[in-house]
Structures are given as C-alpha cells and as structure tokens.
Write a protein that holds these residues in place. Structure first.
Motif, short mmCIF file in Angstrom:
data_model
loop_
_atom_site.label_atom_id
_atom_site.label_comp_id
_atom_site.label_asym_id
_atom_site.label_seq_id
_atom_site.Cartn_x
_atom_site.Cartn_y
_atom_site.Cartn_z
N ASN A 1 0.81 -1.21 0.00
CA ASN A 1 0.00 0.00 0.00
C ASN A 1 0.84 1.27 0.00
O ASN A 1 0.35 2.35 -0.37
N LEU A 2 2.11 1.16 0.40
CA LEU A 2 3.02 2.30 0.27
C LEU A 2 3.26 2.63 -1.20
O LEU A 2 3.28 3.80 -1.60
N PHE A 3 3.43 1.59 -2.02
CA PHE A 3 3.61 1.81 -3.45
C PHE A 3 2.33 2.37 -4.08
O PHE A 3 2.39 3.24 -4.96
N THR A 4 1.18 1.88 -3.62
CA THR A 4 -0.09 2.40 -4.14
C THR A 4 -0.26 3.87 -3.76
O THR A 4 -0.71 4.69 -4.58
N THR A 5 0.13 4.22 -2.52
CA THR A 5 0.05 5.61 -2.09
C THR A 5 1.00 6.49 -2.90
O THR A 5 0.67 7.63 -3.25
N ALA A 6 2.18 5.95 -3.21
CA ALA A 6 3.13 6.70 -4.04
C ALA A 6 2.56 6.95 -5.43
O ALA A 6 2.72 8.04 -6.01
N ALA A 7 1.87 5.95 -6.00
CA ALA A 7 1.23 6.13 -7.31
C ALA A 7 0.13 7.18 -7.23
O ALA A 7 -0.01 8.02 -8.13
N LEU A 8 -0.66 7.14 -6.16
CA LEU A 8 -1.72 8.13 -5.97
C LEU A 8 -1.14 9.53 -5.83
O LEU A 8 -1.66 10.50 -6.41
N PHE A 9 -0.06 9.65 -5.07
CA PHE A 9 0.59 10.96 -4.89
C PHE A 9 1.10 11.48 -6.23
O PHE A 9 0.95 12.67 -6.54
N ALA A 10 1.72 10.61 -7.04
CA ALA A 10 2.23 11.03 -8.34
C ALA A 10 1.10 11.49 -9.25
O ALA A 10 1.25 12.48 -9.98
N GLY A 11 -0.03 10.79 -9.23
CA GLY A 11 -1.17 11.21 -10.03
C GLY A 11 -1.71 12.55 -9.60
O GLY A 11 -2.03 13.41 -10.44
N PHE A 12 -1.82 12.76 -8.29
CA PHE A 12 -2.29 14.05 -7.77
C PHE A 12 -1.30 15.16 -8.10
O PHE A 12 -1.70 16.27 -8.47
N TYR A 13 -0.02 14.85 -8.01
CA TYR A 13 1.02 15.84 -8.34
C TYR A 13 0.92 16.24 -9.81
O TYR A 13 1.13 17.40 -10.17
N ALA A 14 0.61 15.26 -10.68
CA ALA A 14 0.46 15.55 -12.11
C ALA A 14 -0.68 16.53 -12.34
O ALA A 14 -0.58 17.44 -13.17
N PHE B 1 4.03 8.92 -15.53
CA PHE B 1 4.86 7.75 -15.81
C PHE B 1 5.44 7.17 -14.52
O PHE B 1 5.60 5.95 -14.39
N ILE B 2 5.78 8.02 -13.56
CA ILE B 2 6.22 7.52 -12.26
C ILE B 2 5.09 6.75 -11.58
O ILE B 2 5.31 5.70 -10.96
N ALA B 3 3.87 7.26 -11.70
CA ALA B 3 2.71 6.55 -11.14
C ALA B 3 2.57 5.17 -11.78
O ALA B 3 2.20 4.20 -11.11
N MET B 4 2.87 5.06 -13.07
CA MET B 4 2.81 3.76 -13.74
C MET B 4 3.81 2.78 -13.13
O MET B 4 3.50 1.61 -12.91
N VAL B 5 5.02 3.26 -12.85
CA VAL B 5 6.03 2.39 -12.25
C VAL B 5 5.58 1.93 -10.86
O VAL B 5 5.68 0.74 -10.52
N MET B 6 5.09 2.86 -10.06
CA MET B 6 4.63 2.51 -8.73
C MET B 6 3.44 1.54 -8.78
O MET B 6 3.34 0.61 -7.98
N ASP B 7 2.55 1.76 -9.74
CA ASP B 7 1.39 0.88 -9.89
C ASP B 7 1.81 -0.52 -10.30
O ASP B 7 1.20 -1.51 -9.88
#
Length: 253
Positions: A14-27, A44-50
């Motif tokens: 869930n840390l990786f999922t949160t990182a993907a969510l943060f990257a999407g919000f940052y975008a 693209f960073i969100a894709m890696v985290m996802d």
C-alpha cells in the motif's frame, strides 16, 4: 471472504499504491500550473509505482481485498483523471465544449475500464486484457502532451490531434479488443541472452529521448490490439473460405 478489519492492512504494497496516488495528484497540480513536463513525468512515475505494488504484494504474500480496492481508486486518479486534466489544460481547453467533453469521455472510459477489470477473474486477465489497460492509455495521452509541449501554445491542428487521440484511446479502453498482459513472464526464471540485450537497448533508447521513445512504445502497444484483432479475423475468414472450398470440391453421393 470478508477481511477482519481488526487485522489492519499490509503496509508495504500500500506504500507503493500511495506513491502512485501521490504522483497522479502531483500531475494534476502541475498541469494546473502549466508545468506539463512535470505532469507527464509524474504520470509515468505513477505507472512504475502501480506496476510494483501488485508484484510486491504477490512476492510477499500480502495480497488483500483492501489493497485491490485501494489500487483501483488510485488508478482512477492517476490514469483516469490526471491524464484527462493534463491534456485538457494543455490543448483541449481551447476547443470549448468539445475539449472538456473529450476529456470527460476519457475519464468515464477509464472508470468503466477499471470497474470491468475488477469483476474479471484472475484467469481471464492473466494472458490478455479486454480493452486497453488504463496505465497504457494514460501513457499515450500524457506522452503525446510530453512530446508536443515544447512547441508552446498548440495550434488548432495539434489541438484537434489531441482531441482525436483522447477520444480514440478512451474508446479503446472500453472496447472488447484483446491486449497482451505480459503477466505470464517469469521475472525469476532464466531468459535468453538476446532478451537481456533487448532490455539494455530499450533503456538506452529511453535515455536518449524519453518523451518520444516512451510515447512510441505505448502508442505501438495501443495499436497492437486492433492489428492483432484484424489479423485474427482475417485468418478466421480465410479458414472458413478454405473449408467452404473443400466442401464444394468434395464428390456428392
């Protein structure tokens, strides 16, 4: 089976999922500021985290219903809303109602795509996906903006191109076209030496021009589904034609 809420949740995937969510919000935030390069890179960073959260969950045996639902909601933000807002702020806003309708079509298609994915069994989605996966769709849409954002204010033909790509990619997500999932690839197993060279070559090409190479890779993947579908349909038609010719040529009793 319902999970016991008192057991809590697994922190690592869930840390990786949160990182993907943060990257999407940052975008989304960067797109609102007009920083489209940062917005595209964030997607693209969100894709890696996802891609990592699911694999980490499987490798550490920490899969859960909560993680699956959280991942789906994160995907909706990172690959549904973020790409739509990035392409809207970059070029579609200048097209008036057509622009925001195209962005909405993409967002709605991503939501429908994710909902359909959630009700499919793991067997159904192991070898292929029904419809273009939302991360790949996000890569095409934001990759297009990443490639073209250096031209400054986009002229009308670029805005029309962005609108067409956005709508077609949204349609690809909700279509029944099959796309390879690549989930059958065993990362822990042995691979031919040529495969390692191919991976190295891909990384070299990406480092030379990340925007164009990544966009080209995912655009080709988006095209692979329709092309494969047309080839399969042609082969079935050719097979039926051959069967018909063989029946007509057989002697009648």
């Amino acid at each position: 089976m319902m999970e016991d809420k008192r057991k809590g949740i697994y922190i690592l995937p869930n840390l990786f999922t949160t990182a993907a969510l943060f990257a999407g919000f940052y975008a989304i935030v960067q797109a609102m500021k007009g920083e489209f390069w940062h917005a595209a890179v964030a997607v693209f960073i969100a894709m890696v985290m996802d891609g990592l959260d699911g694999r980490v969950a499987r490798w550490t045996h920490t899969e859960s219903d909560f993680g699956a639902q959280y991942d789906s909601l994160s995907d909706m933000v990172s690959f549904g809303l973020a790409p739509a807002l990035v392409v809207y702020e970059w070029g579609l806003s200048g097209l008036g109602k057509l622009g925001w309708l195209a962005a909405f079509i993409y967002s709605a298609a991503a939501a429908l795509r994710l909902a359909r994915f959630n009700i499919q069994t793991s067997t159904d989605r192991r070898l292929s996906f029904h419809g273009l996966p939302s991360p790949a769709a996000a890569a095409v849409v934001t990759g297009l903006v990443w490639v073209l954002q250096g031209y400054g204010a986009p002229p009308l033909w670029l805005r029309a191109t962005a609108l067409t790509v956005t709508v077609l990619i949204g349609a690809a997500m909700v279509s029944n076209i099959r796309y390879h999932s690549f989930k059958h690839i065993d990362l822990k197993g042995r691979v031919p030496f040529i495969a390692v060279l191919a991976i190295v070559l891909i990384f070299v090409l990406i480092s030379l021009d990340p925007a164009r190479v990544l966009f080209a890779l995912f655009f080709c993947y988006a095209l692979s589904g329709p092309i494969d579908s047309l080839v399969r349909r042609y082969r079935r038609s050719l097979h039926r034609r051959r069967l018909g010719d063989s029946h007509e040529g057989s002697p009648r009793v």
